[in-house]
Design an enzyme around this catalytic site. Structure first.
Site, PDB file in Angstrom:
ATOM      1  N   ASP A   1       0.475  -1.606  -0.027  1.00  0.00           N
ATOM      2  CA  ASP A   1      -0.162  -0.173  -0.139  1.00  0.00           C
ATOM      3  C   ASP A   1       1.014   0.860   0.390  1.00  0.00           C
ATOM      4  O   ASP A   1       2.033   1.291   0.085  1.00  0.00           O
ATOM      5  CB  ASP A   1      -1.028   0.132   0.964  1.00  0.00           C
ATOM      6  CG  ASP A   1      -1.984  -1.214   1.281  1.00  0.00           C
ATOM      7  OD1 ASP A   1      -2.791  -1.675   0.416  1.00  0.00           O
ATOM      8  OD2 ASP A   1      -2.468  -1.039   2.473  1.00  0.00           O
TER       9      ASP A   1
ATOM     10  N   LYS B   1      -2.961   3.598  -2.923  1.00  0.00           N
ATOM     11  CA  LYS B   1      -3.409   4.998  -3.473  1.00  0.00           C
ATOM     12  C   LYS B   1      -2.817   6.066  -4.188  1.00  0.00           C
ATOM     13  O   LYS B   1      -2.418   6.150  -2.821  1.00  0.00           O
ATOM     14  CB  LYS B   1      -5.553   5.586  -2.616  1.00  0.00           C
ATOM     15  CG  LYS B   1      -5.552   6.828  -3.403  1.00  0.00           C
ATOM     16  CD  LYS B   1      -6.716   6.919  -2.724  1.00  0.00           C
ATOM     17  CE  LYS B   1      -7.152   6.944  -1.360  1.00  0.00           C
ATOM     18  NZ  LYS B   1      -8.967   7.346  -0.601  1.00  0.00           N
TER      19      LYS B   1
ATOM     20  N   MET C   1      -8.910   8.265   9.924  1.00  0.00           N
ATOM     21  CA  MET C   1      -9.513   8.498   8.405  1.00  0.00           C
ATOM     22  C   MET C   1     -10.593  10.296   8.588  1.00  0.00           C
ATOM     23  O   MET C   1     -11.391  10.454   7.705  1.00  0.00           O
ATOM     24  CB  MET C   1     -10.012   7.914   7.662  1.00  0.00           C
ATOM     25  CG  MET C   1      -8.933   6.036   7.487  1.00  0.00           C
ATOM     26  SD  MET C   1     -10.009   4.658   6.771  1.00  0.00           S
ATOM     27  CE  MET C   1     -10.788   4.256   8.333  1.00  0.00           C
TER      28      MET C   1
END
Ligand code: SAH
Length: 505
Positions: A35, A57, A172
């Site tokens: 990741d 991402k 988050m």
């Protein structure tokens, strides 16, 4: 036969928080699916032939769909590979590790889970915030802040969360911070309860904002806090201001330091800089290339095999020591080969390398320059000397010993060659607060990597390890901000800390 998939946590970002098990599995893996939020050095220990697949991402860009990641996991697992699925923090804490484990189970592929240090406790810890405390919080809840609290179908029971008797840790949640705070206050959480946001926790650029639940969103917006960030709500958030902060207190916190020396030698300097709080960019402009030499047993073996003997063996660098002992071992010799020679080491790092081979140097000049060794030898006569060194070293020492009447053999074991930098590395050097130079060749090679453009270093303070390196800088029209004394890594670090402390940002 099916392989094994290891769902591995890589910790919150500080490479020191990778677990021993994670490092071991990374070193063994055939395939690593990784990741974005993993430590920068996490893949350094991977096998050169390992297949590294990025599945994270990129900034705000699209993420590889989870189904695609699942498919890759199953495909590589089925192919009999040893697969590491490397995730930030802990794989089972907002890491989709649970979902991936179920997919693997359904596909009949064996898996192992390696927990990691989760950012929800680590980022607060590096900000000096303990998520529990005997008097202030007996429970802690890990919550996703990803959801829009205004959505009617929100999976989070906001009133229950507001009433939770302990610390709330949101992952988050940066974008949703205003809504999160509102919902908690609406649910009865005191508006003046301390709250903190920690951005890039455990990383060199870590920033922390402390306020109250009512003001935290505005304060975080003012400070332009961005993901990845952790939000802590609870009385423990006040402890930071009461004396528990430590990470930002370190002397090189917030400074970027470029390390130009060869990769083989950079790790110790880089590790110590990181411990002092610096962000280290490794921009090696030198590579060590060993020569294909074979020693003669007769020069070193014990009597009666011994053909002739040296009364002085002089080593001038840790690389020289390492390669010398490798070459000795090739002819089945070890430290005992030097049993009756005086051994001289130029510089403390060379002396340390010798001691690691069981040899305490007889002569250790006070300053790490060849002239100083001659001085240290003093009146002691040398008849036959062996100098072990790199090809490019200056001839001061052999010349001077010869001038004293000694027979001098020079054993060149390696050379250092220029290593080009990538564009990204050049940019990193340009942006650095400090650039460290540990030899004259680091100066020359860095400048050639920068196409001779000395102005690229105008924004940085230049750290020189000693006089020879400083002269090389001046030859290029560059002035060192300081010169280490003693001329070694310890001296360099001490000078850097002194400089950073004298010029606070
Ligand atoms: N499995 C991870 C969490 C993944 S979710 C873990 O256990 O830590 C991603 C969120 O984690 C980010 O949005 C942020 O809230 C948090 N996060 C990850 N790394 C972080 C860091 N270094 N500092 C602050 N928050 C971090």
């Amino acid at each position: 036969m099916s392989g094994v998939v290891h769902l591995v946590g890589a910790g919150p970002g500080d490479p020191g928080l990778l677990t021993a098990r994670a490092l071991e599995l990374i070193a063994q893996a055939d395939t690593i699916l990784y990741d974005r939020l993993i430590p920068v050095t996490a893949l350094d220990g991977a096998r050169p032939d390992a297949e590294l697949i990025y599945v994270g991402k990129e900034g705000r860009g699209p993420q590889m769909p989870q189904e695609e990641i699942d498919r890759l996991l199953v495909e590589h697992g089925r192919a009999g590979r040893r697969v590491v699925r490397l995730k930030g923090g802990d794989p089972f804490v907002f890491g989709r590790g649970g979902e991936e484990a179920l997919v693997l189970r359904a596909a009949g592929i064996p898996f192992e889970v390696v927990p990691g240090v989760t950012s929800g406790t680590a980022a607060p810890a590096y900000a000096g915030i303990p998520v529990t405390h005997r008097d202030r919080a007996s429970a802690v809840a890990l919550v996703t802040g990803h959801e829009d609290p205004d959505k009617p179908e929100s999976a989070i029971d906001w009133p229950a969360l507001a009433a939770f008797p302990g610390t709330l840790v949101f992952y988050m949640g940066v974008k949703q911070l205003p809504r999160i705070a509102e919902q908690l206050i609406a649910g009865g959480r005191p508006a003046d309860q301390p709250a903190a946001v920690v951005e890039r926790g455990t990383l060199p650029g870590q920033r922390t904002v402390v306020a109250t639940l009512e003001t935290i969103a505005a304060r975080a917006a003012e400070a332009e806090i961005r993901p990845p960030s952790i939000t802590v709500v609870g009385d423990v958030a006040a402890l930071r201001e009461e004396g528990t902060r430590w990470f930002e207190q370190r002397p090189l916190y917030g400074r970027t330091v470029a390390v130009t020396r060869a990769r083989e030698q950079a790790s110790r300097l880089a590790a110590r800089l990181r411990l002092l709080g610096a962000e280290v960019v490794e921009t090696p402009v030198i590579r060590v290339v060993p020569f294909d030499v074979r020693l003669s047993r007769f020069d070193f073996a014990a009597p009666p095999d011994r053909f002739s003997s040296y009364d002085l063996v002089c080593l001038t660098s840790p690389n020289g020591v390492r390669l010398f002992f490798e070459r000795l071992a090739e002819v089945r010799l070890d430290a005992r080969a030097l049993f009756d020679a005086r051994v001289a080491a130029i510089g403390p790092a060379t002396a340390r390398a010798l001691r690691a081979h069981g040899i305490v140097p007889d002569v250790l000049p006070e300053r790490a320059v060849a002239e100083s060794l001659l001085y240290a030898l003093g009146e002691w006569p040398v008849e036959r000397a062996l100098i072990v060194r790199a090809k490019v070293a200056r001839d001061v020492l052999p010349d001077a010993l010869r001038a004293e009447g000694a027979e001098v053999h020079v054993l060149e074991l390696y050379e250092t060659v220029a290593e080009p930098l990538t564009d990204g590395q050049c940019d990193a050097v340009r942006a650095a607060d400090y650039v460290t130079f540990t030899s004259a060749s680091t100066v020359r090679n860095l400048l050639s990597a920068l196409d001779g453009d000395a102005t690229a270093l105008a924004g940085a303070r230049l750290a020189s390890i000693g006089p020879v390196t400083s002269s090389a800088l001046r030859e290029h029209g560059l002035e060192p901000a300081f010169e280490a004394d003693p001329h070694d890594v310890d001296g360099l670090l001490a000078a850097l800390v002194a400089d950073a402390t004298a010029a606070p940002r």
